[in-house]
Design an enzyme around this catalytic site. Structure first.
Site, short mmCIF file in Angstrom:
data_model
loop_
_atom_site.label_atom_id
_atom_site.label_comp_id
_atom_site.label_asym_id
_atom_site.label_seq_id
_atom_site.Cartn_x
_atom_site.Cartn_y
_atom_site.Cartn_z
N LYS A 1 -4.64 -10.78 -6.08
CA LYS A 1 -5.97 -10.99 -5.47
C LYS A 1 -7.01 -9.97 -5.97
O LYS A 1 -6.65 -8.85 -6.32
CB LYS A 1 -5.87 -10.96 -3.94
CG LYS A 1 -5.82 -9.60 -3.32
CD LYS A 1 -6.30 -9.63 -1.87
CE LYS A 1 -6.44 -8.19 -1.41
NZ LYS A 1 -7.41 -7.90 -0.41
N LYS B 1 -11.13 -4.62 -3.74
CA LYS B 1 -12.14 -3.60 -4.04
C LYS B 1 -11.52 -2.27 -4.42
O LYS B 1 -12.19 -1.41 -4.96
CB LYS B 1 -13.17 -3.47 -2.92
CG LYS B 1 -12.68 -3.18 -1.54
CD LYS B 1 -13.88 -3.04 -0.61
CE LYS B 1 -13.65 -3.58 0.76
NZ LYS B 1 -12.72 -2.78 1.55
N LYS C 1 0.83 -1.21 0.00
CA LYS C 1 0.00 0.00 0.00
C LYS C 1 0.86 1.26 0.00
O LYS C 1 0.48 2.26 -0.59
CB LYS C 1 -0.98 0.00 1.18
CG LYS C 1 -1.94 -1.17 1.15
CD LYS C 1 -3.39 -0.80 0.95
CE LYS C 1 -4.18 -2.02 0.50
NZ LYS C 1 -5.58 -1.87 0.34
P1 ATP Z 1 -8.89 -3.06 -0.32
O1 ATP Z 1 -8.74 -3.30 -1.78
O2 ATP Z 1 -9.63 -1.78 0.00
O3 ATP Z 1 -7.65 -3.26 0.46
P2 ATP Z 1 -10.12 -5.64 0.12
O4 ATP Z 1 -10.91 -6.01 -1.07
O5 ATP Z 1 -8.84 -6.36 0.37
O6 ATP Z 1 -9.94 -4.08 0.18
P3 ATP Z 1 -10.91 -5.61 2.93
O7 ATP Z 1 -11.92 -4.69 3.49
O8 ATP Z 1 -9.50 -5.26 3.17
O9 ATP Z 1 -11.09 -5.79 1.36
O10 ATP Z 1 -11.20 -7.08 3.39
C1 ATP Z 1 -12.39 -7.57 3.95
C2 ATP Z 1 -12.30 -9.08 4.07
O11 ATP Z 1 -12.33 -9.70 2.77
C3 ATP Z 1 -10.98 -9.58 4.72
O12 ATP Z 1 -11.29 -10.66 5.54
C4 ATP Z 1 -10.16 -10.03 3.57
O13 ATP Z 1 -9.23 -11.03 3.92
C5 ATP Z 1 -11.23 -10.59 2.64
N1 ATP Z 1 -10.80 -10.55 1.24
C6 ATP Z 1 -10.46 -9.43 0.53
N2 ATP Z 1 -10.15 -9.74 -0.73
C7 ATP Z 1 -10.27 -11.09 -0.85
C8 ATP Z 1 -10.07 -12.02 -1.92
N3 ATP Z 1 -9.69 -11.61 -3.09
N4 ATP Z 1 -10.30 -13.32 -1.68
C9 ATP Z 1 -10.70 -13.75 -0.46
N5 ATP Z 1 -10.91 -12.93 0.58
C10 ATP Z 1 -10.69 -11.62 0.42
#
Ligand code: ATP
Ligand code: LTN
Length: 329
Positions: free
Chosen positions: A196, A199, A114
Site C-alpha cells: 500500500k 506516508k 510496524k
Molecule cells: P503511516 O505510513 O504513517 O502508517 P498511512 O499512510 O497508513 O500512515 P494513516 O494516518 O495511518 O496513514 O491513515 C489515515 C487514513 O488513510 C486511514 O483511514 C487509512 O486507512 C487511509 N489510508 C492510508 N493509506 C491508504 C492507501 N494506500 N489507500 C487507501 N487508504 C489509505
C-alpha cells in the site's frame, strides 16, 4: 433515537497526507459531512508510537489541520480536533485495555509489520495502539468509520471490544461499521504496486503527497512501476496499471470500464501523462487553499479549540455512563 448517524475518523500527524489517504479516507469524510454528525480527529497520541521531534511534531500537527481543511472539510459542519485535547480518549483506552486480550493484539498485522520495521523501538504503545483507536471510535457512540482497507482488522477488533463491553456492563456503545470507498480503498505504492501507498514510506517516489509540486507528481507517475504487457487493463496481473486506473477513476468519477475503454489501444506513456495531469489539476486548489490556511494560524487555532470543546462534551457524556456502568464511585 438519534436522527443523524455519527461518523468518526482520523489520521496520524506524521509526514504529510498522501493521495492514498485522500482517496481511501478523506474523500469519504467530505461526502459524509453532508448528512451525518462527523468528528474528524488528528490522532496525535497515536503518532507517539514512533519517536517524534517535539518542534517538528508541533509543526506537522498544525499542518495536518490545514490539510484537513484544504481537503474541503467544513469546520462548521464537522468537529475537527486533536486527540490529545480530549483526555477521555486515554481514559477509555485504559478501561478497554482491561477487556482486550494480549492474544488479540498479537494477531494485529499492523503491529507485526510496524514492530518488524522499528526493531529498536517496539514500545508498548505500538502494541496497544488498536485499543486507543477503539476508544477514539467508541467514545462518540460512532456508527460509521470511513477508513481505508488497511484498517479492517482494527475495526473488527473495535467491534469485538464494543460488543464485549456491552455484554459485560449493559448496552453502552454502538457497534460501528467500517465505511470504505467502492474503488480506491487501497491505493498502492507507485514503486511496489503490491504494497500500500504509505506516508511513512522511505522511498519518496512511491507516494504522491497532496502537497507535492506539479513537477514531482509528473515525474513520480511517469516513473511508476508497471509491466511489459502494454495493455491498459484493470486486473491483478498488472498491479501498477490497475493502481493508476484506480487513481484516475477515483479523481474523475469515471468508472473503471470508462477509463479502460478510453485508453484502448493507447500506450502507457500517454496514459501516465494524462493520469499525472488529472492528479495535478485535482491538487491545484488544494495547495492554494493549504497555503491560505497556513497563513492564518489564528483561524486554525479557533477551529481546534472549538472542536475540542464540542468533542469534550460528547466524550464526557459517554464517560459518565461508562464509569457508572462499571461501578466507579
Ligand atoms: P503511516 O505510513 O504513517 O502508517 P498511512 O499512510 O497508513 O500512515 P494513516 O494516518 O495511518 O496513514 O491513515 C489515515 C487514513 O488513510 C486511514 O483511514 C487509512 O486507512 C487511509 N489510508 C492510508 N493509506 C491508504 C492507501 N494506500 N489507500 C487507501 N487508504 C489509505
Ligand atoms: N489507525 C488509524 C488512525 C486512527 C483512526 C482512529 C482511524 C486512529 N484512531 C479512529 C479511524 C478511527 C490509521 O489509519 N492508521
Amino acid at each position: 433515537m438519534r436522527e443523524k448517524k455519527t461518523v468518526f475518523s482520523g489520521a496520524q500527524p506524521t509526514g504529510s497526507l498522501t493521495l492514498g489517504n485522500y482517496i481511501g479516507a478523506l474523500q469519504n469524510w467530505k461526502e459524509l459531512e453532508k448528512d451525518h454528525n462527523c468528528l474528524y480527529c488528528i490522532v496525535d497520541l497515536h503518532s507517539l508510537t514512533v519517536r517524534q521531534d517535539p518542534k517538528e511534531f508541533h509543526k506537522v500537527s498544525l499542518s495536518f489541520l490545514a490539510q484537513y481543511l484544504a481537503s474541503g472539510l467544513n469546520p462548521e459542519k464537522n468537529i475537527i480536533f486533536f486527540q490529545s485535547h480530549v483526555p477521555q480518549h486515554v481514559e477509555l483506552s485504559w478501561i478497554l485495555g482491561c477487556i482486550t486480550y494480549v492474544g488479540e493484539l498479537k494477531r494485529m498485522t499492523q503491529f507485526k509489520d510496524k514492530s518488524g520495521q522499528n526493531r529498536d523501538n517496539v514500545n508498548s504503545g505500538l502494541f496497544t495502539y488498536p485499543v486507543l483507536m477503539a476508544a477514539d471510535i467508541l467514545l462518540y457512540k460512532t456508527d460509521l468509520v470511513p477508513v481505508g482497507e488497511d484498517q479492517k482488522q482494527h475495526l473488527e477488533l473495535t467491534r469485538d471490544i464494543a460488543t464485549r463491553f456491552n455484554n459485560l456492563y449493559g448496552e453502552t456503545f454502538s457497534v460501528p461499521k467500517m465505511y470504505t470507498p467502492k474503488i480506491g480503498a487501497r491505493i498502492m505504492s507507485l514503486q511496489e504496486p503490491t504494497k500500500k501507498m504509505s506516508k511513512s514510506d522511505e522511498n519518496a517516489n512511491a507516494t504522491i503527497l497532496l502537497m507535492d509540486s506539479e513537477d514531482s507528481i509528473m515525474k513520480k507517475i511517469k516513473r511508476a512501476v508497471t509491466d511489459s504487457e502494454n495493455i491498459i487493463a484493470y486486473r491483478d496481473e498488472q498491479p501498477g496499471i490497475k493502481n493508476l486506473i484506480t487513481i484516475y477513476s477515483s479523481l474523475t468519477g469515471l468508472s473503471v470500464e470508462e477509463v479502460v475503454s478510453k485508453y484502448e489501444g493507447k500506450g502507457y506513456g500517454v496514459f501516465k501523462t494524462d493520469t499525472a495531469e488529472i492528479v495535478i489539476e485535482f491538487l491545484r486548489p488544494f495547495k492554494k487553499s493549504y497555503e491560505d490556511y497556513m497563513n492564518n494560524l489564528d483561524f486554525i487555532e479557533k477551529v481546534y479549540e472549538t472542536g475540542a470543546k464540542r468533542a469534550y462534551e460528547l466524550a464526557e457524556n459517554t464517560m459518565t455512563l461508562v464509569r457508572k456502568r462499571m461501578g466507579m464511585v
